[in-house]
Write a protein that holds these residues in place. Structure first.
Motif, PDB file in Angstrom:
ATOM      1  N   THR A 272       0.810  -1.223   0.000  1.00 28.45           N
ATOM      2  CA  THR A 272       0.000   0.000   0.000  1.00 28.45           C
ATOM      3  C   THR A 272       0.839   1.268   0.000  1.00 28.45           C
ATOM      4  O   THR A 272       0.318   2.359  -0.229  1.00 28.45           O
ATOM      5  N   ARG A 273       2.155   1.148   0.213  1.00 31.90           N
ATOM      6  CA  ARG A 273       3.007   2.327   0.332  1.00 31.90           C
ATOM      7  C   ARG A 273       4.225   2.269  -0.577  1.00 31.90           C
ATOM      8  O   ARG A 273       5.269   2.833  -0.267  1.00 31.90           O
TER       9      ARG A 273
ATOM     10  N   GLY B 194       7.506   4.238   0.100  1.00 28.75           N
ATOM     11  CA  GLY B 194       6.947   5.204   1.022  1.00 28.75           C
ATOM     12  C   GLY B 194       6.068   6.228   0.331  1.00 28.75           C
ATOM     13  O   GLY B 194       6.121   7.422   0.632  1.00 28.75           O
ATOM     14  N   VAL B 195       5.257   5.758  -0.594  1.00 30.20           N
ATOM     15  CA  VAL B 195       4.418   6.661  -1.382  1.00 30.20           C
ATOM     16  C   VAL B 195       3.085   5.981  -1.683  1.00 30.20           C
ATOM     17  O   VAL B 195       2.998   4.740  -1.741  1.00 30.20           O
ATOM     18  N   ASP B 196       2.055   6.777  -1.865  1.00 32.85           N
ATOM     19  CA  ASP B 196       0.749   6.259  -2.250  1.00 32.85           C
ATOM     20  C   ASP B 196       0.768   5.990  -3.764  1.00 32.85           C
ATOM     21  O   ASP B 196       0.961   6.930  -4.552  1.00 32.85           O
ATOM     22  N   PRO B 197       0.594   4.743  -4.198  1.00 34.22           N
ATOM     23  CA  PRO B 197       0.606   4.451  -5.642  1.00 34.22           C
ATOM     24  C   PRO B 197      -0.391   5.293  -6.433  1.00 34.22           C
ATOM     25  O   PRO B 197      -0.130   5.646  -7.587  1.00 34.22           O
ATOM     26  N   ALA B 198      -1.514   5.640  -5.822  1.00 34.05           N
ATOM     27  CA  ALA B 198      -2.496   6.472  -6.532  1.00 34.05           C
ATOM     28  C   ALA B 198      -1.910   7.850  -6.834  1.00 34.05           C
ATOM     29  O   ALA B 198      -2.182   8.439  -7.894  1.00 34.05           O
ATOM     30  N   ALA B 199      -1.109   8.380  -5.920  1.00 36.73           N
ATOM     31  CA  ALA B 199      -0.476   9.684  -6.151  1.00 36.73           C
ATOM     32  C   ALA B 199       0.519   9.598  -7.305  1.00 36.73           C
ATOM     33  O   ALA B 199       0.667  10.546  -8.084  1.00 36.73           O
TER      34      ALA B 199
END
Length: 200
Positions: free
Chosen positions: A11-12, A52-57
């Protein structure tokens, strides 16, 4: 935007698949400067791992990037080399030239570190023309000395520590490729431009 594939890694984190190492380096540099909240950007030969990131972003941001976007030139590092490697004649034979011409060509090129891997401080350097690609050894050496400057396919690399290896060895350098005491431990971090200089 160039077609890319984004694969979620939990998720991240996500893995962005691109065409080649040049596109991966360009994307990695662009992401670092785009203001995306990401903990780590790790380019490879045809992928960029964003941790460490939202894949959607990431998916929302990617339309602003294209593979044609040139990466901002990184710092230039000169690496002094003693061209006395055991595979110089093999490379010369493959290129159809003399050993002196191998050295002349190698020192005339500007390479770019596209990603690091294999060992801490080992940078995969792009910049060797496609018509100068060389094969790896059929049987890798059990030990390659630290500081060995080598070629394989269209890549150039410098072994930071002693290790097995099947790349063709051109020479050696005393450059300190990995130092955890530096702010950036890797001398040839991704984006770094590299020129080799012949020394005796």
């Amino acid at each position: 935007m160039t077609d890319v594939e984004v694969v979620d890694v939990g998720t991240r984190a996500c893995l962005v698949e691109v065409d080649d190492a040049v596109a991966a380096a360009s994307l990695a540099a662009w992401v670092r400067g785009a203001g995306l909240a990401v903990e780590e950007v790790v380019p490879a030969a045809r992928t960029v791992l964003l941790d460490g990131v939202d894949p959607a972003a990431v998916r929302a941001l990617l339309p602003g990037w294209s593979a044609e976007r040139a990466a901002v030139p990184g710092p230039l590092v000169s690496v002094a080399v003693r061209y006395s490697g055991p595979d110089l004649e093999r490379v010369a034979g493959h290129w159809g030239c003399t050993v002196e011409e191998v050295v002349e060509l190698h020192t005339s090129l500007e390479f770019t570190s596209t990603f690091c891997g294999f060992a801490p401080g080992f940078a995969y350097l792009a910049g060797l023309p496609a018509d100068r690609a060389v094969p790896r050894l059929e049987t890798p050496r059990a030990r390659v000395a630290p500081g060995s400057v080598a070629l394989a396919d269209t890549w150039c690399g410098v072994y930071p520590t002693a290790s097995p290896g099947g790349w063709l060895l051109l020479g050696t350098t005393d450059a300190d490729l990995w130092d955890v005491g530096r702010a950036e431990p890797a001398l040839l971090a991704p984006g770094t431009r590299v020129r080799f200089e012949a020394r005796r």
